[in-house]
Scaffold this motif. Structure first.
Motif, short mmCIF file in Angstrom:
data_model
loop_
_atom_site.label_atom_id
_atom_site.label_comp_id
_atom_site.label_asym_id
_atom_site.label_seq_id
_atom_site.Cartn_x
_atom_site.Cartn_y
_atom_site.Cartn_z
N VAL A 118 14.73 1.56 -3.98
CA VAL A 118 14.11 0.84 -2.87
C VAL A 118 13.97 1.72 -1.63
O VAL A 118 13.06 1.51 -0.82
CB VAL A 118 14.89 -0.45 -2.52
N TYR A 119 14.84 2.69 -1.44
CA TYR A 119 14.72 3.58 -0.28
C TYR A 119 13.40 4.34 -0.32
O TYR A 119 12.72 4.49 0.70
CB TYR A 119 15.89 4.57 -0.24
N LEU A 120 13.08 4.85 -1.51
CA LEU A 120 11.83 5.61 -1.66
C LEU A 120 10.62 4.70 -1.49
O LEU A 120 9.69 5.02 -0.74
CB LEU A 120 11.80 6.28 -3.03
N ILE A 140 6.82 4.39 -11.44
CA ILE A 140 6.87 4.02 -10.01
C ILE A 140 7.03 5.26 -9.14
O ILE A 140 6.34 5.44 -8.13
CB ILE A 140 8.02 3.03 -9.75
N ILE A 141 7.95 6.14 -9.54
CA ILE A 141 8.22 7.32 -8.71
C ILE A 141 7.02 8.26 -8.68
O ILE A 141 6.72 8.88 -7.65
CB ILE A 141 9.50 8.02 -9.20
N LYS A 142 6.28 8.33 -9.78
CA LYS A 142 5.08 9.16 -9.78
C LYS A 142 4.03 8.64 -8.80
O LYS A 142 3.22 9.42 -8.28
CB LYS A 142 4.49 9.24 -11.20
N ARG A 143 4.05 7.34 -8.54
CA ARG A 143 3.13 6.79 -7.55
C ARG A 143 3.59 7.09 -6.12
O ARG A 143 2.81 6.98 -5.19
CB ARG A 143 3.01 5.27 -7.73
N CYS A 144 4.86 7.46 -6.00
CA CYS A 144 5.44 7.64 -4.65
C CYS A 144 5.47 9.08 -4.20
O CYS A 144 5.96 9.36 -3.09
CB CYS A 144 6.85 7.05 -4.61
N GLU A 188 0.86 -1.18 0.00
CA GLU A 188 0.00 0.00 0.00
C GLU A 188 0.90 1.23 0.00
O GLU A 188 1.75 1.39 0.89
CB GLU A 188 -0.92 0.00 1.22
N ILE A 189 0.71 2.09 -0.99
CA ILE A 189 1.58 3.26 -1.16
C ILE A 189 0.88 4.50 -0.61
O ILE A 189 -0.26 4.79 -0.98
CB ILE A 189 1.93 3.48 -2.64
N THR A 190 1.57 5.21 0.25
CA THR A 190 1.12 6.53 0.72
C THR A 190 2.15 7.54 0.23
O THR A 190 3.23 7.69 0.84
CB THR A 190 1.03 6.57 2.25
N VAL A 238 7.58 4.89 1.58
CA VAL A 238 6.18 5.29 1.36
C VAL A 238 5.22 4.10 1.37
O VAL A 238 4.04 4.25 1.05
CB VAL A 238 6.03 6.05 0.01
N SER A 239 5.71 2.91 1.71
CA SER A 239 4.86 1.73 1.56
C SER A 239 4.63 1.01 2.89
O SER A 239 5.45 1.08 3.81
CB SER A 239 5.48 0.75 0.56
N GLN A 240 3.51 0.32 2.92
CA GLN A 240 3.19 -0.61 4.00
C GLN A 240 2.74 -1.92 3.36
O GLN A 240 2.21 -1.92 2.24
CB GLN A 240 2.05 -0.06 4.88
N ALA A 241 2.96 -3.00 4.08
CA ALA A 241 2.51 -4.29 3.56
C ALA A 241 0.98 -4.32 3.56
O ALA A 241 0.34 -3.82 4.50
CB ALA A 241 3.06 -5.43 4.40
N LYS A 242 0.41 -4.88 2.52
CA LYS A 242 -1.03 -5.11 2.53
C LYS A 242 -1.33 -6.15 3.60
O LYS A 242 -0.51 -7.02 3.88
CB LYS A 242 -1.50 -5.58 1.16
N PRO A 243 -2.51 -6.05 4.21
CA PRO A 243 -2.81 -6.93 5.36
C PRO A 243 -2.56 -8.41 5.09
O PRO A 243 -1.99 -9.11 5.93
CB PRO A 243 -4.30 -6.64 5.62
#
Length: 940
Positions: A925-927, A853-857, A825-827, A931-936
């Motif tokens: 990968v740092y970015l 990818i970066i535009k999503r971040c 999940e990207i925030t 900005v990400s969390q694992a999906k449940p």
């Protein structure tokens, strides 16, 4: 002619030595353009301002020194070479001013055509000219040659879309047609000149026969001679003057800026390929299509289709076409999809009654229409790729009246057969009756030159006399057609051109023997040799398409110039001529400062990677075989040595401070001639000994993580806010996404071989590559598990050189794009980000993936710096030849202002990027991790 001492003395006072070149290597390198002529300038001057051009022209006038202007040197007819003074555009000619939501654009002559279109694209506009060389050709040359292209026709060329011009005349005076003050001053200082132009216009329009001939000639595509249509289309002398400059090939003045009325760039398009049973049927369809809403109609004769039929990706049916088949590639564009579909229906209905041998219906699918266009675009290089070594590829460019196109094509084929140009092909812009014919020609014997001369005489008679066509439709007159201008235009028009030349350049200093020449044999003189040099580069046609992406362009040599020089060195060696000084100069300028990343191959029409030649040359000088063998066999020890050196450098930083250490290391690096790397604040800290986990037998999907040697040795810089080593950050991200991370056995000894290959140690490189292959096969259970490599250059080496179908190898961009994003999940963060797609990322086809990818971040804009294609760090080049990295990234700091971080996918590239940008660059990968969390379902 020797340049006058007084002139040279004044030029030395005016132009810094770093921008003056008169040594044999430089003059030969700059003496080459894309044509089949060569003249060696006595002096090359790189200019960076209008004032320098003005002063040079005044000096040249005082001493009657001929000068020639050069933009990118992609011209095909010999118009940008000289044996006197060559004035080359420097890098400060890239200004632009976009007006009225893109309806107009003001450009300086150093802007590459494709870059102008990139600026206009968000506004749905483009410049009218669309030459095949648009990715390399600069505006100065596009205007000076009145270049057109596949969709441009005559309505959208530079002449017909000109809104304004700033020009420097031969006497050094400046006229800006858009500045009232400049116009007023010019009228005051050059009133007599303007009145003479006005009078020539009145006389020309009053000569009804001549005026009718001019109008007739310019209903066709025509770049033979000066743009006489300026005299019949305009009566205001300023308009006459600026339009005369279009297509003048530098013989009337220097174009300092041009304003275009832009044209729409419709977003919806479709392409079809219709193959007719014969030339006559094909050409009869052209006038019908000309009445339809088509943007391009390209003709390809059977020879053209045959030249590409065996290329990878070509449809099988191309091979089965009949001997007389002739095809039209048709494109239509529209503002909306519904309008496009309406247009396509009209187009197909208009030619429904024509017999067809094969048909590929209109497609809006990029995969389909790009493949169809590739058939057309690959024809020219296809001939170049198969030519005999030592011959050159000539592409001629004529126009027949469209209503006589079929007869013209068949008569041209007869001439090619008569003169035994059996490999020749014909293709072209059918809507305009504009045909290109490509053939190979040797100039190494009088017989070959006589054959070419006889052929050109026949072509001139056929096109200009029998059909009343144009001998040069869009490639410019140059030296190539200068002797035939009078034959095409007639005595009165030809003398009118000479009147204009003498009026604007009374001393004849501007580009003599181009367009207008008193030498009837000028097209047979100064023919360029293309001697064998090496099989890697012998197919090079010296077009210059490679140059814009080369990081050493403007520092030392470009790929084209490297090939030119190596050809000359090899020819001198064979002839017993001493080339030792040239070779010594070439060692640094040709070999040491080549990044060898191969971006040139992506732009090359015949796919030449000049870096392959450079690596081969390095191999001949690679004499430390024992050292290379030891390093290959003790790689883990060598890697530990790198960590110790980084540790020592970090300790010195703590002891001396960053500023003092930077000064001391710069002095040491200079004294050691680059053998001791120069320390900068971007220098990485060492990665401590790796503690790799033992694989567990669980239900998570496995991924094999090949950590590159640089990732195992080089951590973040001391100033970087991200202090966790890449290998730990990557492992954490992969596990967050629900993967079990598996490392290959004996990881510390593994290497893809790239460091050895780049130094010319091919045997050791292959040994390390095979070791890595074996380890990856074992770790991935014979290819069952995907493999993640954290550095793009290493990934490219594995994908390209291993080419093992058992292994599924991913670079960071591809793996994140295809395997991770759906599991996270990207925030997005709220800060702008700078992007650098490495050369390897581009070769892997993942540059757009990186951007996506970066535009999503981030919710803010992403910055892709203009004109930076390769960072020039090139493994360790950034340490031992830092000037290459600095030159390549000289505009980076300005481009990334407002960004707090940059993202890339190669640790070494990131060192150089951080150093030159003044912001920290780190891996993708740092970015993504930030900005990400694992999906449940992934964390459960």
């Amino acid at each position: 002619m020797t340049l006058p001492a007084a002139f040279l003395h004044e030029v030395q006072r005016l132009i810094p030595s770093a921008r003056r070149f008169d040594d044999p290597l430089s003059t030969l390198a700059f003496g080459t353009d894309a044509s089949f002529y060569r003249l060696i300038p006595q002096l090359v001057v790189r200019v960076e301002s209008e004032e320098e051009v003005v002063q040079l022209l005044k000096l040249a006038q005082a001493d009657r020194v001929p000068v020639t202007f050069r933009a990118s040197g992609t011209s095909l007819s010999g118009q940008s070479i000289t044996d006197s003074v060559l004035i080359v555009l420097g890098e400060h000619w890239n200004g632009r001013d976009i007006r009225n939501d893109g309806e107009q654009i003001r450009l300086q002559p150093g802007v590459i055509g494709a870059q102008a279109n990139a600026w206009l694209a968000p506004l749905g506009r483009k410049i009218g000219p669309d030459p095949a060389s648009i990715n390399a050709a600069k505006i100065g040359g596009i205007v000076a040659n009145n270049s057109s292209g596949m969709c441009c026709g005559t309505a959208q060329n530079s002449y017909n879309t000109l809104a304004g011009m700033r020009v420097i005349l031969a006497d050094g005076s400046i006229l800006d047609s858009e500045s009232p003050a400049s116009v007023e001053a010019f009228r005051a200082s050059h009133g007599k000149l303007l009145e003479q132009l006005a009078e020539l216009g009145r006389q020309t329009r009053a000569n009804t026969e001549l005026a009718a001939r001019i109008r007739h000639k310019y209903r066709l595509k025509n770049t033979t001679g000066l743009s006489l249509n300026a005299l019949v289309d305009y009566d205001e002398p300023l308009d006459i003057l600026t339009h005369l400059m279009v297509g003048s090939e530098g013989i009337l003045g220097f174009i300092s800026a041009v304003t275009y009325n832009t044209v729409p760039e419709h977003p919806h398009k479709a392409t079809a390929l219709i193959v007719f049973p014969d030339v006559e049927t094909c050409c009869r369809a052209v006038p019908v299509l000309k009445q339809q809403p088509v943007s391009a109609v390209e003709l390809l004769d059977r020879r053209s289709l045959r030249s590409v039929e065996n290329m990878k990706g070509m449809p099988e049916w191309v091979k089965a076409l009949s001997a007389g088949a002739c095809a039209l590639l048709i494109e239509s564009r529209a503002a909306t999809q519904s309008l496009l579909h309406e247009q396509l229906a009209h187009i197909m209905a208009s030619i429904a009654d024509f017999p067809v041998e094969k048909q590929v219906d209109f497609s809006e699918d990029p995969l389909v229409y790009n493949q169809l266009w590739r058939i057309r675009k690959d024809t020219f290089p296809a001939v170049g790729a198969v030519r005999q070594v030592g011959t050159t590829v000539i592409i001629e460019d004529v126009t027949f009246p469209v209503e006589q196109l079929a007869e013209g094509v068949n008569r041209l084929i007869q001439l090619l057969e008569k003169h035994r140009y059996d490999e020749a092909i014909i293709f072209g812009h059918a809507l305009e009756g504009n045909l290109h014919f490509v053939f190979t020609q040797g100039f190494d014997s009088p017989e070959q030159v006589q054959r070419y001369e006889a052929f050109m005489q026949d072509v001139a008679q056929l096109v200009a006399v029998e059909f009343g066509g144009s001998l040069k439709a869009e490639h410019g007159t140059g030296r190539n057609m200068a002797p035939f201008v009078e034959l095409e235009w007639g005595h009165d028009a030809y003398q009118l051109m000479w009147q204009l030349k003498r009026l604007l350049d009374p001393n004849g200093i501007l580009n003599p023997d181009v367009q207008l020449s008193e030498d009837p044999q000028i097209h047979l003189k100064h023919l360029k040799p293309l001697p064998a040099a090496d099989a890697i580069v012998d197919r090079c046609i010296e077009c210059g398409f490679c140059e814009p992406v080369c990081p050493s362009n403007g520092l030392t040599l470009t790929p084209r110039q490297r090939i030119v020089m190596w050809r000359d060195i090899q020819a001198k060696n064979r002839a017993g001529v001493d080339a030792s000084q040239l070779k010594a100069d070439y060692a640094y300028r040709g070999v040491d400062t080549c990044a060898a990343t191969g971006l040139c191959s992506q732009r090359c029409p015949v796919g030449i990677n000049t870096g392959d030649l450079v690596r081969k040359l390095r191999g001949t000088d690679a004499t430390r075989t024992r050292t290379a063998n030891w390093l290959a066999g003790h790689f883990a020890t060598a890697l530990q040595g790198t960590r110790l050196m980084l540790k020592a450098a970090n300790a010195a930083r703590l002891l001396l401070g960053s500023r003092l250490l930077a000064r001391v290391s710069a002095a040491l690096s200079k004294a050691s001639q680059g053998r001791i790397p120069q320390w900068t604040p971007a220098m990485p800290q060492p990665v401590h000994r790796l503690e790799l986990p033992v694989p567990l037998d669980d239900a998570r999907p496995r991924v094999v993580y090949l950590a590159a040697c640089v990732s195992r040795a080089m951590g973040p810089a001391a100033s970087d806010p991200e202090q966790q080593p890449l290998i730990d950050k990557t492992r954490a991200l992969l596990e967050k996404a629900g993967y079990q991370v598996v490392f290959p056995d004996n990881l510390n000894n593994l290497c893809c071989g790239q460091p050895f290959a780049s130094k010319g140690y091919a045997q050791q490189a292959e040994r390390k590559l095979q070791e890595t292959l074996d380890a990856l096969l074992k770790a991935s259970r014979g290819g069952l598990d995907p493999i993640y490599c954290d550095t793009s250059p290493c990934t490219l080496r594995l994908v390209k050189d291993l080419n093992d179908p058992r292994l599924d190898i991913h670079d960071p961009v591809r793996f994140i794009r295809t395997h991770l994003l759906d599991r996270l999940e990207i925030t997005p963060q709220d800060t702008p980000i700078a992007i650098h797609a490495t050369c390897s990322t581009q070769h892997l086809g993942e540059a757009q993936g990186l951007v996506d990818i970066i535009k999503r971040c981030t919710t803010q804009h992403v910055v892709i710096p203009e004109g930076i294609y390769c960072c020039g760090f090139a493994g360790d080049k950034g340490f031992i030849t830092p000037e290459l990295n600095a030159h390549s990234l000289r505009t980076l700091k300005t481009s990334v202002q407002g960004c707090r971080e940059g993202i890339s996918t190669s640790r070494t590239c990131e060192i150089g990027l951080s150093r030159e940008a003044g912001i920290d660059y780190h891996g993708l990968v740092y970015l993504v991790d930030r900005v990400s969390q694992a999906k449940p379902q992934m964390s459960s």
